[in-house]
Design an enzyme around this catalytic site. Sequence first.
Site, PDB file in Angstrom:
ATOM      1  N   GLY A  10       4.245  -9.087  15.439  1.00  0.00           N
ATOM      2  CA  GLY A  10       4.890  -7.895  14.899  1.00  0.00           C
ATOM      3  C   GLY A  10       4.376  -6.613  15.530  1.00  0.00           C
ATOM      4  O   GLY A  10       3.496  -6.630  16.394  1.00  0.00           O
ATOM      5  N   LEU A  12       2.579  -3.971  14.343  1.00  0.00           N
ATOM      6  CA  LEU A  12       1.209  -3.517  14.105  1.00  0.00           C
ATOM      7  C   LEU A  12       0.168  -4.499  14.637  1.00  0.00           C
ATOM      8  O   LEU A  12      -0.808  -4.091  15.275  1.00  0.00           O
ATOM      9  CB  LEU A  12       0.995  -3.259  12.611  1.00  0.00           C
ATOM     10  CG  LEU A  12      -0.376  -2.706  12.226  1.00  0.00           C
ATOM     11  CD1 LEU A  12      -0.696  -1.423  12.996  1.00  0.00           C
ATOM     12  CD2 LEU A  12      -0.444  -2.464  10.717  1.00  0.00           C
ATOM     13  N   ALA A  78       3.596 -10.164   7.183  1.00  0.00           N
ATOM     14  CA  ALA A  78       4.326  -9.943   5.931  1.00  0.00           C
ATOM     15  C   ALA A  78       5.808 -10.198   6.162  1.00  0.00           C
ATOM     16  O   ALA A  78       6.292 -10.152   7.290  1.00  0.00           O
ATOM     17  CB  ALA A  78       4.133  -8.505   5.436  1.00  0.00           C
ATOM     18  N   TRP A  79       6.500 -10.464   5.056  1.00  0.00           N
ATOM     19  CA  TRP A  79       7.967 -10.429   5.084  1.00  0.00           C
ATOM     20  C   TRP A  79       8.339  -8.969   4.904  1.00  0.00           C
ATOM     21  O   TRP A  79       8.034  -8.355   3.884  1.00  0.00           O
ATOM     22  CB  TRP A  79       8.546 -11.263   3.945  1.00  0.00           C
ATOM     23  CG  TRP A  79      10.052 -11.197   3.885  1.00  0.00           C
ATOM     24  CD1 TRP A  79      10.800 -10.114   3.500  1.00  0.00           C
ATOM     25  CD2 TRP A  79      10.985 -12.223   4.224  1.00  0.00           C
ATOM     26  NE1 TRP A  79      12.144 -10.400   3.592  1.00  0.00           N
ATOM     27  CE2 TRP A  79      12.283 -11.701   4.030  1.00  0.00           C
ATOM     28  CE3 TRP A  79      10.856 -13.539   4.660  1.00  0.00           C
ATOM     29  CZ2 TRP A  79      13.433 -12.448   4.257  1.00  0.00           C
ATOM     30  CZ3 TRP A  79      12.006 -14.278   4.895  1.00  0.00           C
ATOM     31  CH2 TRP A  79      13.277 -13.736   4.698  1.00  0.00           C
ATOM     32  N   THR A 121       2.302  -0.613   1.302  1.00  0.00           N
ATOM     33  CA  THR A 121       3.454   0.262   1.476  1.00  0.00           C
ATOM     34  C   THR A 121       3.611   1.250   0.332  1.00  0.00           C
ATOM     35  O   THR A 121       3.149   0.993  -0.788  1.00  0.00           O
ATOM     36  CB  THR A 121       4.732  -0.599   1.574  1.00  0.00           C
ATOM     37  OG1 THR A 121       5.893   0.222   1.514  1.00  0.00           O
ATOM     38  CG2 THR A 121       4.813  -1.590   0.423  1.00  0.00           C
ATOM     39  N   ASP A 122       4.284   2.351   0.605  1.00  0.00           N
ATOM     40  CA  ASP A 122       4.633   3.310  -0.448  1.00  0.00           C
ATOM     41  C   ASP A 122       5.586   2.694  -1.469  1.00  0.00           C
ATOM     42  O   ASP A 122       5.760   3.221  -2.565  1.00  0.00           O
ATOM     43  CB  ASP A 122       5.284   4.546   0.171  1.00  0.00           C
ATOM     44  CG  ASP A 122       6.581   4.215   0.907  1.00  0.00           C
ATOM     45  OD1 ASP A 122       7.651   4.557   0.383  1.00  0.00           O
ATOM     46  OD2 ASP A 122       6.534   3.611   1.986  1.00  0.00           O
ATOM     47  N   TYR A 146      10.730  -6.563  -2.327  1.00  0.00           N
ATOM     48  CA  TYR A 146       9.713  -6.345  -1.300  1.00  0.00           C
ATOM     49  C   TYR A 146       8.542  -5.547  -1.865  1.00  0.00           C
ATOM     50  O   TYR A 146       7.373  -5.939  -1.713  1.00  0.00           O
ATOM     51  CB  TYR A 146      10.323  -5.609  -0.101  1.00  0.00           C
ATOM     52  CG  TYR A 146       9.302  -5.062   0.863  1.00  0.00           C
ATOM     53  CD1 TYR A 146       8.607  -5.918   1.717  1.00  0.00           C
ATOM     54  CD2 TYR A 146       9.028  -3.699   0.924  1.00  0.00           C
ATOM     55  CE1 TYR A 146       7.655  -5.422   2.598  1.00  0.00           C
ATOM     56  CE2 TYR A 146       8.084  -3.199   1.806  1.00  0.00           C
ATOM     57  CZ  TYR A 146       7.400  -4.060   2.637  1.00  0.00           C
ATOM     58  OH  TYR A 146       6.455  -3.574   3.494  1.00  0.00           O
ATOM     59  N   LYS A 150       4.613  -6.814  -2.299  1.00  0.00           N
ATOM     60  CA  LYS A 150       3.508  -6.124  -1.625  1.00  0.00           C
ATOM     61  C   LYS A 150       2.479  -5.637  -2.649  1.00  0.00           C
ATOM     62  O   LYS A 150       1.267  -5.670  -2.380  1.00  0.00           O
ATOM     63  CB  LYS A 150       4.036  -4.961  -0.787  1.00  0.00           C
ATOM     64  CG  LYS A 150       4.829  -5.376   0.443  1.00  0.00           C
ATOM     65  CD  LYS A 150       4.011  -6.234   1.412  1.00  0.00           C
ATOM     66  CE  LYS A 150       2.937  -5.448   2.132  1.00  0.00           C
ATOM     67  NZ  LYS A 150       2.178  -6.307   3.082  1.00  0.00           N
TER      68      LYS A 150
END
Length: 313
Positions: A10, A12, A78-79, A121-122, A146, A150
């Site tokens: 991915g 990152l 991650a998905w 994530t936000d 999602y 997370k």
Amino acid sequence: MKLFVTGVAGQLGHDVMNELNKRGYEGVGSDLAPEYSGIQDSTAVTTMPYISVDITDASAVEKAITEAGVDGVVHCAAWTSVDAAEDEDKQEIVRKVNVLGTENIAKVCKKLGIKMMYLSTDYVFDGQGTTPWEPDCKAYKPLNVYGQTKLDGELAVYNNVDKFFIIRIAWVFGKNGKNFIKTMLNVAKTHDTLKVVDDQIGTPTYTYDLARLMIDMILTDKYGYYHATNEGGYISWYDFTKEIFRQAVELGHTEYAEDKVTVLPVTTAEYGVSKAARPFNSRLDKKKLVENGFTPLPTWQNALARYLKEIEF
């Protein structure tokens, strides 16, 4: 320092491995594919050690991390397909990857007494209001599958690992994979008018810059929750698109000029095609980085300029 990095196929994970190599540290990459399957760009990650691991398999995770003999795990896997995660037939696998997979890694890190860095994530917040979200805020209220998975991944790390970093990011873009910038550049090749939402506010995050910060952080014992995006202020997706095209024109891509492509601001309600509810307020407060002695990321405008020179379009 030797680190086990998940999700190296991915955006990152690719840049984290290259950052480790740049600094002379060891990195062991992992993903689901039998061998490294990210972009073949001749950077270090393409030839660094790689292990195929299904993170939803607890015994496989324990074996891989234990045998790698690492000082910590950077969990980028991650998905991330937010809309697809809403499909009923996908929700079980989304949960397995984002929650069970994270918990499997967390338990091994706890058992071995090593560090764990988890990228979140936000989307763990409800995205309401205009106040930037603080990293230690616990007012969780995910709007979609999602975001919920997370958040549950965060809690798996928090409840299992002593030495953890949980870093929330937003609006991510990098060389290795799909992202908003590539989408806008491609869509504008076949459409002379684009509608882009202007009521979702946040800040982009360039994985190349983020990877540098992540390695800075994991070398320390300043554990806890952090927020990390590029600097440069809060913007809408509409603002971001206008700047993408402006900089593209500066680089000689006149097909993105205002007389060739019209970008129209619309509300989320007017746009109306997403399966998953999106947060309006993705502003992340990043002052904790400075308070703990870390160097903030460059501005998103600067990051965008560097990125556009890196990719072909």
